[in-house]
Design a protein around this motif. Structure first.
Motif, PDB file in Angstrom:
ATOM      1  N   ASP A 134      37.417  45.929  49.324  1.00 29.82           N
ATOM      2  CA  ASP A 134      36.020  46.156  49.062  1.00 29.82           C
ATOM      3  C   ASP A 134      36.224  47.390  49.286  1.00 29.82           C
ATOM      4  OD1 ASP A 134      35.295  43.529  48.895  1.00 29.82           O
ATOM      5  OD2 ASP A 134      35.052  43.857  51.105  1.00 29.82           O
ATOM      6  N   LYS A 135      36.411  48.482  49.456  1.00 28.84           N
ATOM      7  CA  LYS A 135      36.809  49.143  49.812  1.00 28.84           C
ATOM      8  C   LYS A 135      36.809  50.828  48.432  1.00 28.84           C
ATOM      9  CE  LYS A 135      36.954  51.210  55.050  1.00 28.84           C
ATOM     10  NZ  LYS A 135      37.410  52.118  55.574  1.00 28.84           N
ATOM     11  N   LEU A 136      38.456  50.338  47.641  1.00 29.99           N
ATOM     12  CA  LEU A 136      38.670  50.452  46.792  1.00 29.99           C
ATOM     13  C   LEU A 136      38.045  50.196  45.306  1.00 29.99           C
ATOM     14  CD1 LEU A 136      42.588  50.391  48.343  1.00 29.99           C
ATOM     15  CD2 LEU A 136      41.492  52.517  47.637  1.00 29.99           C
ATOM     16  N   THR A 137      37.283  49.125  45.212  1.00 29.64           N
ATOM     17  CA  THR A 137      36.546  48.854  44.131  1.00 29.64           C
ATOM     18  C   THR A 137      35.503  49.435  43.572  1.00 29.64           C
ATOM     19  OG1 THR A 137      37.320  46.768  44.423  1.00 29.64           O
ATOM     20  CG2 THR A 137      35.502  46.865  42.671  1.00 29.64           C
ATOM     21  N   VAL A 138      36.172  50.420  41.991  1.00 26.75           N
ATOM     22  CA  VAL A 138      35.173  51.248  41.762  1.00 26.75           C
ATOM     23  C   VAL A 138      34.524  50.772  39.820  1.00 26.75           C
ATOM     24  CG1 VAL A 138      34.580  53.184  40.554  1.00 26.75           C
ATOM     25  CG2 VAL A 138      35.889  53.189  41.997  1.00 26.75           C
ATOM     26  N   ARG A 139      32.870  50.770  40.655  1.00 28.38           N
ATOM     27  CA  ARG A 139      32.406  49.817  39.317  1.00 28.38           C
ATOM     28  C   ARG A 139      30.942  50.651  38.748  1.00 28.38           C
ATOM     29  NH1 ARG A 139      32.036  46.492  44.445  1.00 28.38           N
ATOM     30  NH2 ARG A 139      32.628  44.432  43.123  1.00 28.38           N
ATOM     31  N   GLU A 140      30.797  50.058  37.315  1.00 31.79           N
ATOM     32  CA  GLU A 140      30.001  50.443  36.477  1.00 31.79           C
ATOM     33  C   GLU A 140      29.131  49.820  36.730  1.00 31.79           C
ATOM     34  OE1 GLU A 140      31.334  53.241  33.318  1.00 31.79           O
ATOM     35  OE2 GLU A 140      32.917  54.429  34.522  1.00 31.79           O
ATOM     36  N   GLY A 141      27.742  50.200  37.267  1.00 32.08           N
ATOM     37  CA  GLY A 141      26.733  48.958  36.760  1.00 32.08           C
ATOM     38  C   GLY A 141      27.434  47.606  37.066  1.00 32.08           C
ATOM     39  N   ASP A 142      27.459  46.572  36.422  1.00 36.86           N
ATOM     40  CA  ASP A 142      27.931  45.451  36.823  1.00 36.86           C
ATOM     41  C   ASP A 142      29.428  44.768  36.158  1.00 36.86           C
ATOM     42  OD1 ASP A 142      27.294  45.302  33.867  1.00 36.86           O
ATOM     43  OD2 ASP A 142      26.325  42.665  33.683  1.00 36.86           O
ATOM     44  N   GLN A 143      29.645  46.200  35.572  1.00 36.08           N
ATOM     45  CA  GLN A 143      31.187  46.189  34.897  1.00 36.08           C
ATOM     46  C   GLN A 143      32.292  47.110  36.106  1.00 36.08           C
ATOM     47  OE1 GLN A 143      33.655  46.005  31.901  1.00 36.08           O
ATOM     48  NE2 GLN A 143      31.881  44.732  30.876  1.00 36.08           N
ATOM     49  N   ILE A 144      33.160  46.328  36.379  1.00 38.12           N
ATOM     50  CA  ILE A 144      34.050  46.969  37.175  1.00 38.12           C
ATOM     51  C   ILE A 144      35.350  47.401  37.067  1.00 38.12           C
ATOM     52  CG2 ILE A 144      36.703  46.465  38.956  1.00 38.12           C
ATOM     53  CD1 ILE A 144      34.658  44.006  39.248  1.00 38.12           C
ATOM     54  N   THR A 145      35.604  48.493  36.916  1.00 43.53           N
ATOM     55  CA  THR A 145      36.272  50.126  36.177  1.00 43.53           C
ATOM     56  C   THR A 145      37.067  50.391  36.586  1.00 43.53           C
ATOM     57  OG1 THR A 145      35.167  51.913  37.461  1.00 43.53           O
ATOM     58  CG2 THR A 145      34.344  51.064  35.047  1.00 43.53           C
ATOM     59  N   ARG A 146      37.539  49.682  38.549  1.00 45.22           N
ATOM     60  CA  ARG A 146      38.562  50.279  38.653  1.00 45.22           C
ATOM     61  C   ARG A 146      39.182  49.148  39.916  1.00 45.22           C
ATOM     62  NH1 ARG A 146      40.408  54.542  42.107  1.00 45.22           N
ATOM     63  NH2 ARG A 146      39.395  53.725  44.271  1.00 45.22           N
ATOM     64  N   SER A 147      39.857  47.839  39.850  1.00 43.27           N
ATOM     65  CA  SER A 147      39.949  46.671  40.391  1.00 43.27           C
ATOM     66  C   SER A 147      40.415  47.106  41.843  1.00 43.27           C
ATOM     67  CB  SER A 147      40.803  45.441  40.177  1.00 43.27           C
ATOM     68  OG  SER A 147      40.818  45.478  38.768  1.00 43.27           O
ATOM     69  N   GLY A 148      39.957  46.714  43.128  1.00 40.55           N
ATOM     70  CA  GLY A 148      40.404  47.051  44.621  1.00 40.55           C
ATOM     71  C   GLY A 148      41.856  46.795  44.330  1.00 40.55           C
ATOM     72  N   VAL A 149      42.118  45.434  44.142  1.00 36.36           N
ATOM     73  CA  VAL A 149      43.337  44.602  43.902  1.00 36.36           C
ATOM     74  C   VAL A 149      43.893  43.355  42.804  1.00 36.36           C
ATOM     75  CG1 VAL A 149      42.792  43.076  46.075  1.00 36.36           C
ATOM     76  CG2 VAL A 149      44.546  43.030  45.355  1.00 36.36           C
ATOM     77  N   ILE A 150      44.780  43.320  42.177  1.00 37.59           N
ATOM     78  CA  ILE A 150      44.485  41.971  41.504  1.00 37.59           C
ATOM     79  C   ILE A 150      45.907  41.708  41.326  1.00 37.59           C
ATOM     80  CG2 ILE A 150      43.731  43.576  39.493  1.00 37.59           C
ATOM     81  CD1 ILE A 150      47.070  43.961  38.006  1.00 37.59           C
ATOM     82  N   ILE A 151      45.885  40.220  41.159  1.00 40.10           N
ATOM     83  CA  ILE A 151      47.103  39.425  40.935  1.00 40.10           C
ATOM     84  C   ILE A 151      48.186  39.478  40.082  1.00 40.10           C
ATOM     85  CG2 ILE A 151      46.786  37.957  43.107  1.00 40.10           C
ATOM     86  CD1 ILE A 151      45.556  35.564  40.597  1.00 40.10           C
ATOM     87  N   THR A 152      49.461  38.237  39.695  1.00 39.90           N
ATOM     88  CA  THR A 152      49.680  38.792  38.939  1.00 39.90           C
ATOM     89  C   THR A 152      49.248  37.956  38.130  1.00 39.90           C
ATOM     90  OG1 THR A 152      52.138  39.993  39.674  1.00 39.90           O
ATOM     91  CG2 THR A 152      51.667  38.537  37.095  1.00 39.90           C
ATOM     92  N   ALA A 153      48.593  37.778  37.257  1.00 41.59           N
ATOM     93  CA  ALA A 153      48.047  35.929  36.302  1.00 41.59           C
ATOM     94  C   ALA A 153      47.976  36.813  35.007  1.00 41.59           C
ATOM     95  CB  ALA A 153      46.499  36.611  36.878  1.00 41.59           C
ATOM     96  N   ASP A 154      48.928  36.575  34.297  1.00 46.10           N
ATOM     97  CA  ASP A 154      48.902  37.221  32.800  1.00 46.10           C
ATOM     98  C   ASP A 154      49.111  35.741  32.207  1.00 46.10           C
ATOM     99  OD1 ASP A 154      50.542  38.840  34.049  1.00 46.10           O
ATOM    100  OD2 ASP A 154      51.956  39.953  32.210  1.00 46.10           O
ATOM    101  N   ASN A 155      49.091  34.664  32.728  1.00 40.68           N
ATOM    102  CA  ASN A 155      49.297  33.383  32.214  1.00 40.68           C
ATOM    103  C   ASN A 155      49.294  32.132  33.252  1.00 40.68           C
ATOM    104  OD1 ASN A 155      52.223  32.642  33.027  1.00 40.68           O
ATOM    105  ND2 ASN A 155      52.695  34.471  32.016  1.00 40.68           N
TER     106      ASN A 155
END
Lengths: 318, 429
Positions: B180-201
């Motif tokens: 939550d603290k690390l996520t950066v948004r511009e409007g309703d767009q997330i420009t930096r994810s707080g955390v991601i999983i490996t979800a290529d496929n």
């Protein structure tokens, strides 16, 4: 003994009628020639039979079995069960729809696009040869290599999103959004197909009889009317060829989709060949994969026949 | 005469055609020499060079009369090549594959039971080969793992420091709070994810789900492998947590289906589009190789602990001996040579991953490698896929529904109960 032209003709007529050849040097010579032709053709026919005809029939036989190449047990014949199972799979029908959308969508861009390009480079302006070469270039690059380049172009940090960023627009998830992935694939594939079709159209345009245009011009025909009533009808055989060949090729697409989306996201780009690959080489159900392949073959055959008939008819009435 | 000529021509043509179609046997042995064919999966340049210039010459020198032909087969082509080789009777003597393939090949009788060979090893050696048990199907050894792999949470120390976060998350609540603290948004767009999983496929989504599932004390199947359990309350809760990361007003992640595994300098951690990410050892290695200046700012946390400390991982690729090999003893010699302590160390130095031997966990050279050490330390907490023959199909059934749930198209419960029902039918066949 002298062989006259009349003798030779009599022998040929006898042979065509199915009658027996009269014995002697003439008939022996014909038989020897026929045998020699048979011997010379035999290697090619055997190869053709071994690598084309046999695999097709064997593939059809496999489609009637539960063949699994990893299992040691011999395939069990189960008739049309594989076809029935495949036709009952929602994923198969979905993939048929996606295959058709992909093939027809690509054609909808590539055919008019390549015709327009062909008309553009049909002129004699400076640098036209270079222009033609550049437009043809995508055709000679391997599809996998092209797909890898487009993977970067479409990626989150790729060329297109960079351009969008420069002009102040939000990035687009070209390949990772189910609403844009198939369209993105179609655009890439149409770009790849443009050059090849353009060359074929160009050949057609350059073979057009000039006197028809001159006569139309004298009769007061404008450029659009000449294009509509002379160019397009005369190009129908070429258009039929381009559409049919591209349709056959596009309906069998696999490699570019495998590289760019692997059938995702949410199965939105899973064409029939992706399913066939999965069935055959991930689940090793080669019997059902063969059933899918023959259904796809029937579909392509029907589509090709349909496009040939429709386009030819339009050509006649144009 | 003409008939004879025609017959002779046909015979020659047929013979030529058939001889062109046939291939030599994969193995040939005679009194003087033994030829082994070995297929390694992948196309990693450093691995190809190491195998061809070090492993094979040293093995041939140590085993007089044995010659080895190695071929590297791209992972994407491996199943295709193997299935046609099995069908055509030309399977290589030794071939590499993922551990998950063991049950299927064993069930089909395509690979040798290696119990008798393992019994000839020094017991101390067997104890040291810490991943060996992962290669067992129904208690019998079928594959000898060459290395392990796992997924752990990696994070950008500079970004955490900037956000005032002192310690790496240890459980889901910590992770959510940090994200939550690390996520950066511009409007309703997330420009930096707080955390991601490996979800290529879908497959990698199933692995990410596996981590959360194991942490919540759930599992894919029952212990005896006869019942699907990925629809348990623990599983639904685990998926609900992952879905929450990507969906809703409080989403902290974006980029589902983006190809990020092994993406090196283009990985969101390296580009700064994500502050934390679940990564595997191989992906982290590519970041170190392609973006070393950023990699210095990346640290790896131990596996998260919700109900228990766990993460998805275990034995990675290993080696099988084909059941049709005409030189199984020489094939085993090759496997034994490649899994010796010396070669096991060289292997992970070249390829990355978790060493297959416990004695290497404290090796000074390996401990200095930042993309090996944290994964080697976490080895006891890694849990992998079930070893059942139908796993590939079961995983695909699950993966398709996981992808839908992560995209918010269906609820976690719908995704898991629906796929579990279909999975149970498949498992019961």
């Amino acid at each position: 003994m002298t062989v006259t032209a009349e003798d030779r003709m009599t022998t040929m007529i006898d042979a065509r009628k199915g009658g027996r050849l009269t014995p002697g040097r003439k008939s022996g010579s014909a038989r020897t020639k026929a045998r020699a032709a048979g011997i010379l053709l035999a290697p090619a026919l055997i190869v053709l039979f071994a690598v084309t005809v046999v695999p097709i029939f064997y593939g059809f036989y496999l489609s009637l079995t539960d063949y699994n190449p990893v299992e040691r047990a011999a395939p069990t014949f189960h008739g049309l069960d594989g076809y029935i199972r495949v036709l009952g799979m929602p994923a198969f029908w979905s993939s048929i729809g996606i295959t058709l959308t992909y093939a027809l969508g690509t054609l909808a861009i590539a055919v008019p696009g390549s015709l327009a390009l062909a008309m553009l480079v049909n002129g004699t302006f400076r640098g036209v040869k270079l222009f033609r070469t550049l437009l043809y270039l995508p055709r000679v690059v391997s599809l996998v290599a092209v797909s890898t380049i487009w993977l970067w172009i479409y990626s989150r940090d790729g060329l297109l999103n960079y351009v969008l960023d420069v002009i102040g627009l939000a990035p687009i998830s070209f390949l990772t959004d189910e609403n844009t992935a198939l369209v993105s694939l179609i655009v890439m594939r149409a770009w790849k197909a443009l050059g090849g079709s353009m060359i074929i159209f160009l050949a057609g345009l350059q073979a057009m009889p000039r006197d028809l245009y001159e006569a139309a011009s004298i009769d007061g025909c404008g450029r659009w009317a000449s294009f509509r009533h002379i160019t397009l009808p005369l190009l129908v055989p070429i258009t039929t060829y381009v559409v049919t060949v591209d349709l056959i090729y596009l309906a069998q697409s696999f490699s570019e989709i495998y590289v760019l989306t692997s059938g995702g996201p949410l199965g939105s780009t899973t064409v029939v060949n992706m399913l066939i690959y999965k069935e055959a080489f991930e689940y090793f159900r080669l019997g059902e994969a063969s059933s899918m392949a023959f259904i796809l073959f029937a579909l392509i055959f029907a589509l090709s026949l349909f496009s040939t008939r429709v386009l030819s008819r339009r050509g006649v009435h144009a | 005469m003409t008939k004879r000529l025609a017959a002779a021509g046909l015979a020659v043509a047929t013979a030529l055609t058939l001889s062109a179609c046939s291939t030599p046997a994969a193995t040939s042995t005679d009194q003087e020499s033994t030829h082994l064919t070995v297929w390694f999966p992948g196309n990693l340049a450093s691995e190809i060079e190491w195998v061809n210039t070090t492993v094979v010459p040293e093995f041939e020198e140590a085993n007089e009369g044995v010659t080895v032909d190695v071929e590297f087969v791209d992972w994407g082509d491996l199943s295709t090549r193997l299935s046609t080789a099995f069908a055509g009777g030309t399977a290589p003597d030794v071939f590499g594959h993922g551990n998950a393939a063991a049950a299927g090949f064993a069930d089909a009788g395509r690979v040798l039971n290696l119990d008798d060979y393992v019994a000839t090893l020094d017991p101390a050696d067997v104890d040291d080969m810490v991943l060996l048990d992962h290669g067992k199907v129904d208690g019998s050894q079928y594959i000898v793992p060459l290395r392990g792999f796992g997924q752990l949470l990696a994070y950008r120390t500079d970004l955490l420091e900037e956000a005032g976060i002192d310690e790496a998350p240890t459980d889901w609540a910590d992770l959510q709070a940090a994200a939550d603290k690390l996520t950066v948004r511009e409007g309703d767009q997330i420009t930096r994810s707080g955390v991601i999983i490996t979800a290529d496929n879908p497959t990698s989504m199933s692995q990410a789900f596996g981590s959360a599932l194991f942490q919540n004390d759930g599992d894919f199947l029952s212990e005896d492998g006869t019942e699907v359990t990925w629809d348990s309350p623990e599983a639904i809760e685990a998926l609900d947590f992952l879905v929450g990361l990507y969906n809703g007003d409080d989403a902290v992640a974006t980029g589902l289906n983006e190809p990020i595994a092994g993406s090196g300098a283009q990985h969101p951690l390296a580009t700064g589009r994500a502050a934390m990410a679940f990564v595997d050892d191989a992906t982290l290695k590519t970041i170190y190789e392609q973006a070393p200046e950023i990699a210095e700012k990346i640290a790896v946390a131990p596996p998260l602990e919700e109900e228990k400390q766990a993460s998805f991982g275990g034995a990675g690729n290993g080696l099988f001996i084909s059941a049709d090999s005409k030189a199984p003893d020489a094939a085993w010699e090759f496997i034994e040579f490649l899994t010796s302590a010396e070669k096991a160390k060289e292997y992970v130095q070249v390829v990355g991953g978790i060493p297959a031997r416990a004695s290497l966990a404290d090796d000074a050279d390996l401990a200095a490698v930042p993309y090996i050490k944290p994964f080697a330390d976490a080895l006891p907490y890694f849990q992998g896929n079930p070893n059942v023959p139908a796993w590939t199909q079961l995983r695909d059934l699950l993966s398709v529904e996981l992808e839908k749930a992560l995209h918010g198209a269906v609820s976690p419960e719908e995704a898991l109960t629906g796929s579990a029902k279909a999975g149970q039918e498949l498992l019961s066949e």
